[in-house]
Design an enzyme around this catalytic site. Structure first.
Site, mmCIF file in Angstrom:
data_model
loop_
_atom_site.group_PDB
_atom_site.id
_atom_site.type_symbol
_atom_site.label_atom_id
_atom_site.label_comp_id
_atom_site.label_asym_id
_atom_site.label_seq_id
_atom_site.Cartn_x
_atom_site.Cartn_y
_atom_site.Cartn_z
ATOM 1 N N LEU A 92 13.804 -42.222 112.014
ATOM 2 C CA LEU A 92 12.618 -43.064 111.879
ATOM 3 C C LEU A 92 12.877 -44.506 112.280
ATOM 4 C CD1 LEU A 92 11.539 -41.836 108.311
ATOM 5 C CD2 LEU A 92 10.643 -41.024 110.498
ATOM 6 N N TYR A 119 7.443 -51.537 124.587
ATOM 7 C CA TYR A 119 7.599 -50.660 123.426
ATOM 8 C C TYR A 119 7.481 -49.199 123.836
ATOM 9 C CZ TYR A 119 6.542 -48.331 118.980
ATOM 10 O OH TYR A 119 6.540 -47.479 117.905
ATOM 11 N N HIS A 136 -24.462 -45.612 65.353
ATOM 12 C CA HIS A 136 -24.036 -45.796 63.965
ATOM 13 C C HIS A 136 -24.572 -44.644 63.112
ATOM 14 C CE1 HIS A 136 -22.564 -49.656 65.133
ATOM 15 N NE2 HIS A 136 -23.770 -50.117 65.456
ATOM 16 N N PRO A 137 -24.014 -44.413 61.913
ATOM 17 C CA PRO A 137 -24.494 -43.321 61.059
ATOM 18 C C PRO A 137 -25.999 -43.400 60.826
ATOM 19 C CG PRO A 137 -22.437 -44.208 60.195
ATOM 20 C CD PRO A 137 -22.856 -45.111 61.321
#
Length: 370
Positions: free
Chosen positions: A53, A103, A279-280
């Site tokens: 690589l 390249y 809530h309850p």
């Protein structure tokens, strides 16, 4: 199997080394930038296979293309031949090997070196002409526009796009590594040209827009379709550039005397996810839908779901709790509500099959009391 990985500290190299470390039966021998050519023969002597690589793609001096790509590959081939063994060799080349720039010429010279090794010794060789590779741990502002766009977007930096219509051809690093692992397990004498089957194409403008959509999803809460294919890979790449300070983000919170309601995630075509508390003794809901459906999961507390049919007034109720892990689904044409019948706060996860639209809420008030 001892695998010599040249360029082991590069982008693809890091991903390959980690994957090899997850598998039984593999040991990595590393050749990194800064290791002299004098160490190459000794490392090759330890290897049962080589994944090459290492190379140069943006040197300060163009002469380094020849040194880092062609000459290094020739030295590697010489070391394999001198070992007197057939050592399978995987070469990561580039599509630019078809071009006449410095390249591309250096990458083509590297390909010729491994082809000559295979021709003279029968050594197994697999050559991959890779397009642009993207994924985690790729260096931004270097040689990957995907890495640059992801990094800059994650850090709220501007993107430079000269031609939005310019088209990219890309492969995902996880797919590249998987292909390399397959190649390591299926070698044969001579040269074979490999390919990564999952290749994607996108324009620069589309790429920038898609990454920006990923960023905005934390504000809109609308997720892109990131479950498979290119968007899955691109999203994984984008979030890999987030700094730890951005690992978490806040959500809007809507609260009143009943409890809170929080939207967490929305999808373009499969609804949205949220949660609410009560809530309850508190009852929430008391409406029906013509088309919308919902799934409720109580994860804490005890709940009573009540239903009333809009036309027949038929009623029913269901009792569930955080201990049952039971989904309760609402049905179009049935009014419904949910009451906290426990003594503690109730927490309920909710999925709706569509994103709530204030202009088309499909939510009609109706008393449900049995």
């Amino acid at each position: 199997m001892r695998v010599l990985v040249t360029g082991s500290q590069g982008f693809i190299g890091k991903n390959l080394v980690v994957r090899l470390g997850e598998l039984r039966g593999y040991e990595v021998v590393s050749f990194e930038r800064g290791d002299g050519l004098s160490t190459l023969s000794a490392k090759v002597a330890l290897a049962d296979a080589v994944v090459h690589l290492a190379g140069e793609n943006r040197p300060k001096d163009e002469a380094d293309f020849e040194t880092g790509n062609a000459a290094l590959t020739r030295a590697l081939c010489d070391a394999i031949q001198a070992s007197g063994r057939k050592i399978p060799l995987i070469l990561a080349s580039s599509l630019q090997a078809e071009l006449s720039n410095p390249y591309g010429l250096s990458k083509r010279a590297a390909e010729k070196a491994v082809e000559e090794l295979a021709a003279s010794t029968g050594n197994p060789v697999v050559i991959y002409r890779l397009p642009g590779v993207f994924g985690k741990w790729c260096k931004p502002n270097y040689n990957s526009v995907v890495a640059t766009f992801c990094y800059n977007t994650a850090f709220k930096l501007p993107l430079q796009i000269n031609d939005p219509s310019a088209r990219l051809w890309l492969v995902y690093v996880d797919d590249v590594v998987s292909e390399f692992l397959i190649a390591l397990g299926s070698v044969s004498d001579g040269v074979r040209w490999g390919e990564v089957a999952l290749e994607y194409t996108i324009t620069l403008g589309e790429l920038a827009a898609q990454i920006e959509a990923f960023r905005m999803s934390r504000t809109t809460l609308v997720s892109e379709r990131v479950g498979e294919g290119f968007l899955r890979a691109l999203y994984a790449t984008y979030v890999s550039y987030l700094p730890p300070s951005s690992f978490a983000y806040d959500l809007p919170r809507h609260g009143d005397e009943r409890g809170v309601f929080v939207e967490m995630l929305k999808t373009r075509d499969s609804g949205q996810f949220s949660f609410f508390t009560a809530h309850p003794g508190v009852t929430r809901g008391g409406h029906y839908h013509h088309s919308k459906t919902e799934k409720f999961l109580v994860i804490k507390g005890s709940a009573r779901f009540c239903f009333r049919h809009v036309l027949t007034n038929e009623t029913c109720q269901l009792l569930t709790s955080g201990e049952l892990l039971q989904v309760v689904e609402t049905v179009p044409g049935w009014a419904h509500d949910v009451t906290n019948i426990g003594n503690d706060e109730m927490i309920v996860l909710l999925w709706a099959n569509e994103i709530f639209d204030q202009n088309k809420p499909d939510t009609i008030a109706m008393k449900v009391t049995l």
